[in-house]
Write a protein that holds these residues in place. Structure first.
Motif, PDB file in Angstrom:
ATOM      1  N   LEU A   1      45.107  -1.010 136.122  1.00  0.00           N
ATOM      2  CA  LEU A   1      44.040  -0.171 136.671  1.00  0.00           C
ATOM      3  C   LEU A   1      42.776  -0.957 137.014  1.00  0.00           C
ATOM      4  N   GLY A   2      42.844  -2.270 136.847  1.00  0.00           N
ATOM      5  CA  GLY A   2      41.714  -3.091 137.274  1.00  0.00           C
ATOM      6  C   GLY A   2      41.085  -3.928 136.186  1.00  0.00           C
ATOM      7  N   GLY A   3      41.693  -3.950 135.009  1.00  0.00           N
ATOM      8  CA  GLY A   3      41.156  -4.773 133.936  1.00  0.00           C
ATOM      9  C   GLY A   3      41.336  -6.252 134.238  1.00  0.00           C
ATOM     10  N   THR A   4      40.450  -7.071 133.709  1.00  0.00           N
ATOM     11  CA  THR A   4      40.534  -8.514 133.941  1.00  0.00           C
ATOM     12  C   THR A   4      41.618  -9.132 133.063  1.00  0.00           C
ATOM     13  N   ALA A   5      42.047 -10.337 133.451  1.00  0.00           N
ATOM     14  CA  ALA A   5      43.069 -11.040 132.675  1.00  0.00           C
ATOM     15  C   ALA A   5      42.549 -11.403 131.287  1.00  0.00           C
ATOM     16  N   SER A   6      41.272 -11.778 131.194  1.00  0.00           N
ATOM     17  CA  SER A   6      40.694 -12.134 129.891  1.00  0.00           C
ATOM     18  C   SER A   6      40.635 -10.927 128.961  1.00  0.00           C
ATOM     19  N   ALA A   7      40.282  -9.763 129.516  1.00  0.00           N
ATOM     20  CA  ALA A   7      40.251  -8.541 128.706  1.00  0.00           C
ATOM     21  C   ALA A   7      41.656  -8.170 128.241  1.00  0.00           C
ATOM     22  N   CYS A   8      42.628  -8.359 129.109  1.00  0.00           N
ATOM     23  CA  CYS A   8      44.022  -8.068 128.755  1.00  0.00           C
ATOM     24  C   CYS A   8      44.482  -8.995 127.630  1.00  0.00           C
ATOM     25  N   GLY A   9      44.134 -10.275 127.735  1.00  0.00           N
ATOM     26  CA  GLY A   9      44.502 -11.219 126.690  1.00  0.00           C
ATOM     27  C   GLY A   9      43.852 -10.882 125.363  1.00  0.00           C
ATOM     28  N   ALA A  10      42.569 -10.490 125.410  1.00  0.00           N
ATOM     29  CA  ALA A  10      41.866 -10.109 124.178  1.00  0.00           C
ATOM     30  C   ALA A  10      42.491  -8.863 123.553  1.00  0.00           C
ATOM     31  N   ASN A  11      42.927  -7.932 124.402  1.00  0.00           N
ATOM     32  CA  ASN A  11      43.562  -6.715 123.896  1.00  0.00           C
ATOM     33  C   ASN A  11      44.898  -7.020 123.214  1.00  0.00           C
ATOM     34  N   PHE A  12      45.683  -7.914 123.798  1.00  0.00           N
ATOM     35  CA  PHE A  12      46.958  -8.277 123.183  1.00  0.00           C
ATOM     36  C   PHE A  12      46.731  -9.060 121.886  1.00  0.00           C
ATOM     37  N   ALA A  13      45.680  -9.877 121.847  1.00  0.00           N
ATOM     38  CA  ALA A  13      45.346 -10.584 120.610  1.00  0.00           C
ATOM     39  C   ALA A  13      44.978  -9.582 119.514  1.00  0.00           C
ATOM     40  N   ALA A  14      44.198  -8.558 119.881  1.00  0.00           N
ATOM     41  CA  ALA A  14      43.842  -7.515 118.914  1.00  0.00           C
ATOM     42  C   ALA A  14      45.083  -6.765 118.442  1.00  0.00           C
ATOM     43  N   LEU A  15      46.030  -6.537 119.352  1.00  0.00           N
ATOM     44  CA  LEU A  15      47.268  -5.849 118.983  1.00  0.00           C
ATOM     45  C   LEU A  15      48.086  -6.697 118.012  1.00  0.00           C
ATOM     46  N   LEU A  16      48.119  -8.007 118.228  1.00  0.00           N
ATOM     47  CA  LEU A  16      48.813  -8.906 117.309  1.00  0.00           C
ATOM     48  C   LEU A  16      48.190  -8.829 115.913  1.00  0.00           C
ATOM     49  N   CYS A  17      46.870  -8.872 115.848  1.00  0.00           N
ATOM     50  CA  CYS A  17      46.182  -8.779 114.562  1.00  0.00           C
ATOM     51  C   CYS A  17      46.435  -7.417 113.915  1.00  0.00           C
ATOM     52  N   TYR A  18      46.452  -6.376 114.711  1.00  0.00           N
ATOM     53  CA  TYR A  18      46.726  -5.011 114.237  1.00  0.00           C
ATOM     54  C   TYR A  18      48.119  -4.934 113.615  1.00  0.00           C
ATOM     55  N   PHE A  19      49.084  -5.556 114.271  1.00  0.00           N
ATOM     56  CA  PHE A  19      50.453  -5.549 113.755  1.00  0.00           C
ATOM     57  C   PHE A  19      50.550  -6.323 112.446  1.00  0.00           C
ATOM     58  N   LEU A  20      49.888  -7.484 112.364  1.00  0.00           N
ATOM     59  CA  LEU A  20      49.926  -8.269 111.132  1.00  0.00           C
ATOM     60  C   LEU A  20      49.186  -7.555 109.998  1.00  0.00           C
ATOM     61  N   LEU A  21      48.102  -6.846 110.332  1.00  0.00           N
ATOM     62  CA  LEU A  21      47.439  -6.000 109.341  1.00  0.00           C
ATOM     63  C   LEU A  21      48.429  -4.979 108.793  1.00  0.00           C
ATOM     64  N   GLY A  22      49.190  -4.368 109.696  1.00  0.00           N
ATOM     65  CA  GLY A  22      50.193  -3.398 109.274  1.00  0.00           C
ATOM     66  C   GLY A  22      51.267  -4.019 108.407  1.00  0.00           C
ATOM     67  N   CYS A  23      51.699  -5.232 108.747  1.00  0.00           N
ATOM     68  CA  CYS A  23      52.718  -5.920 107.946  1.00  0.00           C
ATOM     69  C   CYS A  23      52.203  -6.193 106.532  1.00  0.00           C
ATOM     70  N   ALA A  24      50.925  -6.566 106.423  1.00  0.00           N
ATOM     71  CA  ALA A  24      50.338  -6.792 105.101  1.00  0.00           C
ATOM     72  C   ALA A  24      50.266  -5.482 104.308  1.00  0.00           C
ATOM     73  N   ALA A  25      49.847  -4.400 104.963  1.00  0.00           N
ATOM     74  CA  ALA A  25      49.750  -3.103 104.289  1.00  0.00           C
ATOM     75  C   ALA A  25      51.125  -2.594 103.875  1.00  0.00           C
ATOM     76  N   ILE A  26      52.142  -2.846 104.689  1.00  0.00           N
ATOM     77  CA  ILE A  26      53.504  -2.444 104.340  1.00  0.00           C
ATOM     78  C   ILE A  26      53.966  -3.167 103.085  1.00  0.00           C
ATOM     79  N   ALA A  27      53.647  -4.465 102.970  1.00  0.00           N
ATOM     80  CA  ALA A  27      54.027  -5.221 101.778  1.00  0.00           C
ATOM     81  C   ALA A  27      53.361  -4.638 100.534  1.00  0.00           C
ATOM     82  N   VAL A  28      52.091  -4.247 100.654  1.00  0.00           N
ATOM     83  CA  VAL A  28      51.381  -3.634  99.526  1.00  0.00           C
ATOM     84  C   VAL A  28      52.058  -2.319  99.121  1.00  0.00           C
ATOM     85  N   CYS A  29      52.396  -1.493 100.106  1.00  0.00           N
ATOM     86  CA  CYS A  29      53.009  -0.191  99.816  1.00  0.00           C
ATOM     87  C   CYS A  29      54.441  -0.336  99.307  1.00  0.00           C
TER      88      CYS A  29
END
Length: 290
Positions: free
Chosen positions: A120-148
């Motif tokens: 829809l018109g987002g820049t490549a840098s913004a897209c890369g930052a969003n995917f980086a945030a998604l990676l961190c979000y997933f690893l946060l979830g993996c850590a929380a799953i281990a705790v649970c």
């Protein structure tokens, strides 16, 4: 381990649990995505969508992991698993990977939303930052799953496991605010580390079945803490602050999405996951031989 993984994954999607949890998290992400990213044209998916669903994860992960080990203990099928050719680590990691796979499904949908923003018109840098945030979000979830999963291994009641997991994640979520309540200096740090030393000494004594060794460890810990308190009390305070910071499971993700890509944050989440998987395996080993 592969057999455990397939068995656990099938159990989630033979009933409604897997579908309901996936729909729950997708709905949360979708609402923020439509309202903020599309409605207001905001390109920061990490902050305006992922970060705002953090509180939903406090409910999602305890329910996701509550039956992983607790149900095995309740049904007494854990004894069959422990006598199978699969190692304890194979059991723990197989179940853990199945839980992470279930969590990966809404994360894949989040990836599609990021691509939509880019088209829809987002820049490549913004897209890369969003995917980086998604990676961190997933690893946060993996850590929380281990705790649970660790919490699930402590009981045979699924509801208790879910409450324990929710309490642990809620404490981690609130820790940045609670941390300011403990800035009372080295005396408070001494008391807390003494209590932790008592717990560690008790664990050593129970593990080795030696009361003498447990008492010796506690005496050694107390002597070291007393010397540190008298000679370098500032080090004790700094160590206490570092321990409290390590308990702030969700704070590194907030810093990640607000600033920039942080490798230490990713390493932190991987370390938490490995540490709690180790605790879970040790707990199973203890029950196995008792």
């Amino acid at each position: 381990m592969l057999a455990i993984y397939k068995r656990e994954l099938r159990s989630f999607f033979h009933g409604m649990m897997g579908y309901v949890l996936t729909a729950f998290l997708l709905a949360a992400s979708g609402i923020y995505f439509l309202a903020l990213n599309l409605g207001y044209g905001l390109t920061d998916f990490g902050y305006y969508t992922l970060y705002r669903t953090i509180f939903m994860l406090l409910l999602y992960f305890p329910v996701l992991a509550m039956r992983s080990l607790a149900e095995e203990r309740r049904a007494r099928t854990d004894q069959l698993l422990l006598t199978s050719p699969v190692s304890v680590w194979g059991i723990v990691v197989g179940k853990y990977l199945a839980l992470c796979t279930v969590f990966a499904l809404p994360c894949l949908a989040d990836g599609v939303m990021i691509v939509v923003l880019w088209l829809l018109g987002g820049t490549a840098s913004a897209c890369g930052a969003n995917f980086a945030a998604l990676l961190c979000y997933f690893l946060l979830g993996c850590a929380a799953i281990a705790v649970c999963e660790f919490c699930s291994g402590l009981t045979e009641n699924q509801i208790i496991a879910a409450v324990m997991g929710f309490s642990a994640l809620l404490l981690a979520y609130m820790m940045p605010s609670l941390r300011s309540m403990f800035n009372a200096g080295s005396a408070v740090a001494l008391v807390v580390f003494t209590a932790l030393s008592a717990g560690a000494s008790l664990a050593v004594g129970l593990r080795t079945q030696s009361f003498t060794l447990g008492c010796f460890c506690f005496a050694a810990f107390c002597a070291g803490l007393s010397a540190l308190f008298l000679l370098h009390s500032a080090w004790l305070t700094e160590a206490f602050s570092a321990v409290l910071s390590a308990l702030c499971l969700f704070a590194p993700f907030e810093e990640f999405v607000n600033n920039s890509f942080s490798t230490p944050t990713l390493v932190y989440y991987l370390t938490v996951a490995v540490l709690f998987l180790f605790f879970t395996a040790q707990g199973i080993e203890k029950r196995r031989w008792n």
